[in-house]
Design an enzyme around this catalytic site. Structure first.
Site, PDB file in Angstrom:
ATOM      1  N   LYS A 107      -1.340  17.279 -17.665  1.00 29.22           N
ATOM      2  CA  LYS A 107      -1.588  18.665 -18.090  1.00 29.22           C
ATOM      3  C   LYS A 107      -1.452  19.551 -16.851  1.00 29.22           C
ATOM      4  O   LYS A 107      -2.333  19.557 -15.984  1.00 29.22           O
ATOM      5  CB  LYS A 107      -3.000  18.765 -18.685  1.00 29.22           C
ATOM      6  CG  LYS A 107      -3.191  19.801 -19.738  1.00 29.22           C
ATOM      7  CD  LYS A 107      -3.229  21.220 -19.277  1.00 29.22           C
ATOM      8  CE  LYS A 107      -4.404  21.608 -18.422  1.00 29.22           C
ATOM      9  NZ  LYS A 107      -4.197  22.950 -17.795  1.00 29.22           N
ATOM     10  N   GLU A 150     -10.073  15.111  -6.803  1.00 31.72           N
ATOM     11  CA  GLU A 150      -9.674  15.751  -5.546  1.00 31.72           C
ATOM     12  C   GLU A 150     -10.048  17.219  -5.699  1.00 31.72           C
ATOM     13  O   GLU A 150      -9.400  17.953  -6.448  1.00 31.72           O
ATOM     14  CB  GLU A 150      -8.165  15.547  -5.358  1.00 31.72           C
ATOM     15  CG  GLU A 150      -7.749  15.606  -3.911  1.00 31.72           C
ATOM     16  CD  GLU A 150      -7.436  17.009  -3.461  1.00 31.72           C
ATOM     17  OE1 GLU A 150      -8.365  17.695  -2.973  1.00 31.72           O
ATOM     18  OE2 GLU A 150      -6.289  17.428  -3.609  1.00 31.72           O
ATOM     19  N   GLU A 181     -15.542  28.264  -1.273  1.00 24.93           N
ATOM     20  CA  GLU A 181     -14.086  28.283  -1.183  1.00 24.93           C
ATOM     21  C   GLU A 181     -13.580  29.663  -1.631  1.00 24.93           C
ATOM     22  O   GLU A 181     -13.868  30.091  -2.741  1.00 24.93           O
ATOM     23  CB  GLU A 181     -13.565  27.204  -2.134  1.00 24.93           C
ATOM     24  CG  GLU A 181     -12.179  26.762  -1.872  1.00 24.93           C
ATOM     25  CD  GLU A 181     -11.781  25.563  -2.739  1.00 24.93           C
ATOM     26  OE1 GLU A 181     -12.302  25.410  -3.870  1.00 24.93           O
ATOM     27  OE2 GLU A 181     -10.919  24.800  -2.283  1.00 24.93           O
ATOM     28  N   CYS A 207      -6.282  23.358  -0.960  1.00 22.80           N
ATOM     29  CA  CYS A 207      -7.632  22.773  -1.005  1.00 22.80           C
ATOM     30  C   CYS A 207      -8.120  22.411   0.388  1.00 22.80           C
ATOM     31  O   CYS A 207      -9.305  22.502   0.675  1.00 22.80           O
ATOM     32  CB  CYS A 207      -7.670  21.568  -1.922  1.00 22.80           C
ATOM     33  SG  CYS A 207      -6.401  20.370  -1.566  1.00 22.80           S
TER      34      CYS A 207
HETATM   35  P1  NAI Z   1      -9.731  24.817 -12.256  1.00 21.36           P
HETATM   36  O1  NAI Z   1     -10.435  23.680 -11.642  1.00 21.36           O
HETATM   37  O2  NAI Z   1     -10.395  25.528 -13.380  1.00 21.36           O
HETATM   38  O3  NAI Z   1      -8.306  24.340 -12.816  1.00 21.36           O
HETATM   39  C1  NAI Z   1      -7.605  23.199 -12.390  1.00 21.36           C
HETATM   40  C2  NAI Z   1      -7.008  22.510 -13.610  1.00 21.36           C
HETATM   41  O4  NAI Z   1      -8.058  22.021 -14.447  1.00 21.36           O
HETATM   42  C3  NAI Z   1      -6.161  23.388 -14.500  1.00 21.36           C
HETATM   43  O5  NAI Z   1      -5.057  22.631 -14.980  1.00 21.36           O
HETATM   44  C4  NAI Z   1      -7.101  23.741 -15.646  1.00 21.36           C
HETATM   45  O6  NAI Z   1      -6.431  24.052 -16.837  1.00 21.36           O
HETATM   46  C5  NAI Z   1      -7.877  22.463 -15.806  1.00 21.36           C
HETATM   47  N1  NAI Z   1      -9.206  22.593 -16.408  1.00 21.36           N
HETATM   48  C6  NAI Z   1     -10.023  23.677 -16.434  1.00 21.36           C
HETATM   49  N2  NAI Z   1     -11.162  23.376 -17.084  1.00 21.36           N
HETATM   50  C7  NAI Z   1     -11.079  22.092 -17.463  1.00 21.36           C
HETATM   51  C8  NAI Z   1     -11.959  21.196 -18.158  1.00 21.36           C
HETATM   52  N3  NAI Z   1     -13.151  21.580 -18.567  1.00 21.36           N
HETATM   53  N4  NAI Z   1     -11.554  19.933 -18.368  1.00 21.36           N
HETATM   54  C9  NAI Z   1     -10.357  19.497 -17.913  1.00 21.36           C
HETATM   55  N5  NAI Z   1      -9.487  20.309 -17.276  1.00 21.36           N
HETATM   56  C10 NAI Z   1      -9.835  21.576 -17.035  1.00 21.36           C
HETATM   57  O7  NAI Z   1      -9.344  25.840 -11.153  1.00 21.36           O
HETATM   58  P2  NAI Z   1      -8.901  27.361 -11.363  1.00 21.36           P
HETATM   59  O8  NAI Z   1      -9.719  28.065 -12.394  1.00 21.36           O
HETATM   60  O9  NAI Z   1      -7.472  27.350 -11.566  1.00 21.36           O
HETATM   61  O10 NAI Z   1      -9.314  27.952  -9.956  1.00 21.36           O
HETATM   62  C11 NAI Z   1     -10.662  28.309  -9.711  1.00 21.36           C
HETATM   63  C12 NAI Z   1     -11.040  27.954  -8.302  1.00 21.36           C
HETATM   64  O11 NAI Z   1     -10.969  26.544  -8.119  1.00 21.36           O
HETATM   65  C13 NAI Z   1     -10.122  28.493  -7.230  1.00 21.36           C
HETATM   66  O12 NAI Z   1     -10.431  29.777  -6.887  1.00 21.36           O
HETATM   67  C14 NAI Z   1     -10.334  27.522  -6.126  1.00 21.36           C
HETATM   68  O13 NAI Z   1     -11.481  27.874  -5.406  1.00 21.36           O
HETATM   69  C15 NAI Z   1     -10.558  26.226  -6.827  1.00 21.36           C
HETATM   70  N6  NAI Z   1      -9.351  25.369  -6.893  1.00 21.36           N
HETATM   71  C16 NAI Z   1      -9.260  24.341  -6.027  1.00 21.36           C
HETATM   72  C17 NAI Z   1      -8.141  23.562  -6.028  1.00 21.36           C
HETATM   73  C18 NAI Z   1      -8.000  22.431  -5.100  1.00 21.36           C
HETATM   74  O14 NAI Z   1      -6.903  21.938  -4.919  1.00 21.36           O
HETATM   75  N7  NAI Z   1      -9.061  21.990  -4.501  1.00 21.36           N
HETATM   76  C19 NAI Z   1      -7.017  23.821  -6.903  1.00 21.36           C
HETATM   77  C20 NAI Z   1      -7.245  24.908  -7.816  1.00 21.36           C
HETATM   78  C21 NAI Z   1      -8.360  25.628  -7.785  1.00 21.36           C
END
Ligand code: NAI
Length: 787
Positions: A190, A264, A395, A298
């Protein structure tokens, strides 16, 4: 005019990358996409727009994956998995190699589509994202080829649900898909809702490259679709990259299901600049650390820790360098930074910066031309930020570095570790001794010495603490997509039916075994005890009834024994041999106790003691032989992979084989440098309490091994909830596994459980590297090496 002044006055003209190929691909699909399931696109259904962050224009409409779509994708992956897994490693290697090649042959198309969808500069997608993605498939084609010889006792996990973020859409896909497929798994992926396009293009290309139907399925959608994938009952493993908050939700949702999990998550990685650093090199390092990909990384070096003596000079140089960065359209090959992912993210960054400024931070922001449309945010530095401010602890996920100063190396280590995260760190110093001393102290999965944000398919990547668990890349990453055969075969554990107690015989002497905390025998906090009933119903002894307070005391004692992890391996080996020797001296006494408690025959009891002695010797042997690796990535430098202890680990020992089960779980943890709080077999705890004297005579430092007897379920809950416990191993009923995984989300403990299966701890294979791998986590230290 001299040459320098020409350079100073010369401006760049935009140099736009041709996007006709990417637009033609979008047009060929009519700008609307279904999911990619079982080797083909489904008809587009109701969905959402994906936009170009640089212009705000709609690029395409993709479908929102619903339950039916996810079911269909999982079914396709399940159907394909057996056929995919039975291919020889070589056959799978050929397919992975074909995927690497097809990425290379379509590199420009992928690079442009990625730049359009995500907004990052095409220079980055062209030179970093796409080449690294291809390298990932090449590297893992190699693991497929070598699978049979390198992982002979492992099977593929099965069907993997993978959820990835928007910051490196294709690269994150490669990190997840390449190892999964190489090792015989099939995938339901996904992608992030903001950046679904390169995943769809990749799936189409993979099909063209001959990947069998159903091996890779892509379902688009938002977090709800992600949740449907991760919770699906026919998914065997979940691999997730994204925010810590969602990582926690997934841990809770999959608790007790038996699905393996890899997370991760976020970071707030320190970038430590010592007074003797090459300051210009460190400035370039910061550019790569926090302004690369607009800081949406990240492992971004978002917390600058600068030695007080050079801070002013360093900040001044940084301010000058910031001014030379160029913002612009992602297709312009001359720009350094593109827009951030969307308006929401931009607003979040701005509000965190405003808050920091309001609370006294000094704002240094490049005054550079910012395009009028698009979600741009300028490179930003916040100085004099208190270590506890939100901007310094949370972050930001944008192009914002916060800077703090330190005076001594000790203070640098303290500040670096003052974070709930532990993903990465970079250290800048011309003194290799100083840099490596800090590298050892810093709590992070990846440490870069005089470099930053370097990654390679052959080198493990992943965090400690709340940055998640599991590793991606290299041999260490392969284990995350394999399951050891020895665990798979075990039958379900039968519920234990205790013998009926035949009343109580009063004894003049109080023989109630106490608890063992901080190297001393201690009365349980509640002053209660529990009877231990032998096989024929007689009470064979009593042990203390441990409670929450006792667990807390034991954890505190264990935390206090931190120097155990820093002891030499040789030293730990000697203590384990000593434990073995002292147990063997008292073998007949321990055998008698086993007979009295469990009713086993004399020869079996003797055999259990002998196996326990042997196991202690085995882990003594392993203590100085379970080593790391030196990776040789295709760049100037080496990456040293060091297995480090988890820290304080709780162990709920298996109920059966009271002595061998205790030794088999506690010894690998101690050998690897952890401090342990053990809850012995609930029905048969006396072998563990008898062991106190063995410990007392074996030079085990106080606090390294703590033992709390009592009701396994409630003590396990306390360990799971305790945020100073870094890992939890628990063996017993299936309910125990659920509790362990669900309650351990507070600090995202590393957990290991048998899901209610009765493992045969007496088998020789139940010792060794598999357990030591789980008792450790790899820290990778990148060091410059060679010319
Ligand atoms: P997120 O963690 O919500 O999204 C990442 C992925 O998880 C997306 O594909 C999303 O559709 C999916 N997702 C969201 N809720 C889910 C659930 N309950 N169950 C399974 N999958 C789910 O991150 P988002 O909203 O895109 O970004 C928010 C913050 O997260 C950012 O501002 C940043 O601080 C952090 N982030 C960190 C990342 C990293 O690589 N460590 C990558 C992306 C975001």
């Amino acid at each position: 005019m001299n040459v320098a002044s020409y350079f100073n006055t010369m401006d760049y003209a935009p140099s736009m990358e041709d996007d006709s190929g990417a637009r033609a691909w979008l047009a060929r699909h009519g700008g609307r996409f279904g999911h990619f399931i079982g080797g083909k696109f489904t008809a587009p259904s109701e969905g959402f727009e994906t936009r170009e962050p640089a212009s705000g224009k709609v690029l395409a409409v993709v479908s929102q994956g619903l339950e039916g779509d996810v079911n269909q994708a999982v079914a396709a992956a399940r159907k394909a998995q057996k056929g995919w897994a039975v291919l020889s490693g070589h056959e799978r290697a050929l397919k992975l190699y074909a995927l690497a090649r097809i990425i290379q042959r379509n590199a420009r198309l992928l690079a442009v589509l990625e730049a359009l969808d995500n907004g990052k500069p095409v220079r980055e997608t062209r030179d970093i994202d796409i080449p690294l993605a291809a390298r990932h498939f090449y590297h893992h084609a190699g693991w497929a080829q070598l699978q049979e010889s390198q992982f002979p006792d492992h099977d593929p996990v099965g069907v993997i649900g993978q959820v990835i973020p928007w910051n490196f859409p294709l690269l994150m896909l490669a990190w997840k898909v390449a190892p999964a497929l190489a090792l015989g798994n099939t995938v339901v992926l996904k992608p992030a809702e903001a950046t679904p396009l390169t995943a769809l293009l990749f799936a189409e290309l993979a099909q063209a490259a001959g990947l069998p139907e159903g091996v890779l399925n892509v379902v688009t959608g938002d977090g709800e679709t992600g949740a449907l994938v991760t919770k699906h009952e026919d998914i065997d493993k979940v691999a997730f990259t994204g925010s810590t908050e969602v990582g926690r939700k997934i841990r809770e949702a999959t608790a007790g299901s038996g699905k393996s999990l890899m997370l991760e998550l976020g970071g707030k990685s320190p970038c430590v600049v010592f007074e003797d650093a090459d300051l210009d090199a460190a400035v370039e390092g910061v550019v790569d650390a926090i302004w690369f990909n607009q800081g949406q990384v990240c492992c971004a070096g978002s917390r600058l820790l600068v030695h007080e003596a050079v801070a002013e000079d360093f900040h001044a140089r940084l301010a000058v360098r910031m001014q030379t960065l160029r913002l612009g359209s992602s297709l312009d090959k001359t720009i350094d930074m593109g827009p951030v992912i969307d308006a929401g993210q931009r607003a979040r960054i701005a509000s965190m910066v405003d808050c920091a400024v309001a609370s006294g931070a000094e704002l240094v922001q490049a005054k550079i031309v910012t395009p009028e449309t698009g979600t741009f945010y300028p490179p930003t530095l916040l100085c004099n930020v208190p270590a506890t401010a939100e901007a310094a602890t949370e972050e930001i996920f944008g192009p914002v570095a916060v800077s703090m100063t330190f005076r001594t190396p000790g203070e640098a280590a303290q500040l670096a570790n003052h974070s709930r995260y532990g993903l990465a760190a970079s250290i800048w110093s011309e003194n290799i001794n100083q840099a490596l001393e800090l590298a050892a102290k810093v709590e992070a999965g990846i440490v870069w010495v005089n470099c930053t944000n370097v990654m390679d398919a052959g080198v493990g990547f992943g965090g400690v603490k709340e940055s998640g668990f599991g590793r991606e890349g290299g041999r260490e990453g392969c284990y995350d997509y394999l399951k050891p055969r020895l665990f798979a075969k075990a039958p379900e554990r039968k519920p234990f039916v205790p013998a009926k107690a035949k009343g109580f015989t009063f004894d003049q002497v109080d023989r109630t075994a106490k608890l063992f905390i901080g190297g001393k025998q201690a009365r349980p906090d509640g002053n209660y005890s529990r009877a231990v009933v032998g096989a024929s119903g007689e009470v064979v002894g009593e042990v203390g009834e441990g409670n929450r307070k006792d667990i807390r005391n034991a954890v505190e004692a264990a935390r206090g024994a931190a120097s155990w992890g820093a002891k030499t391996q040789h030293n730990r080996a000697q203590i384990l041999y000593y434990l073995g020797e002292n147990l063997s001296v008292r073998a007949s006494e321990f055998a008698d106790r086993l007979r009295a408690m469990t009713g086993v025959k004399a020869d079996k009891a003797k055999a259990e003691v002998a196996a326990s002695v042997s196991r202690l010797f085995s882990y003594g042997a392993w203590a100085d032989k379970f080593e790391g690796a030196v990776h040789m990535p295709p760049m100037r430098g080496l990456a040293i992979a060091v297995p480090e202890p988890l820290g304080v680990v709780g162990v709920v020992c298996p109920p059966e084989l009271p002595l061998l089960g205790f030794v088999s779980t506690v010894a690998p943890l101690i050998a690897a440098g952890n401090r342990v709080v053990a809850v012995p077999s609930e029905p048969f705890p006396l072998s563990a309490t008898d062991f106190y004297q063995v410990v007392e005579t074996s030079d085990v430092p106080a606090g390294v091994l703590n033992i709390v007897t009592g009701e396994a379920g409630s003590l396990c809950k306390e360990l799971a909830k305790h945020n100073d416990v870094d890992g939890l191993w628990a063996f017993g009923s299936g309910d125990l596994s659920e509790v362990v995984e669900r309650l351990s989300t507070g600090n995202l403990k590393r957990t290991f459980t048998d899901y209610g299966r009765a493992w045969d701890w007496s088998a020789a294979v139940f010792e060794g590297e598999e357990f030591l791998r789980r008792a450790t986590q790899v820290k990778t230290i990148w060091v410059p090496y060679g010319e």
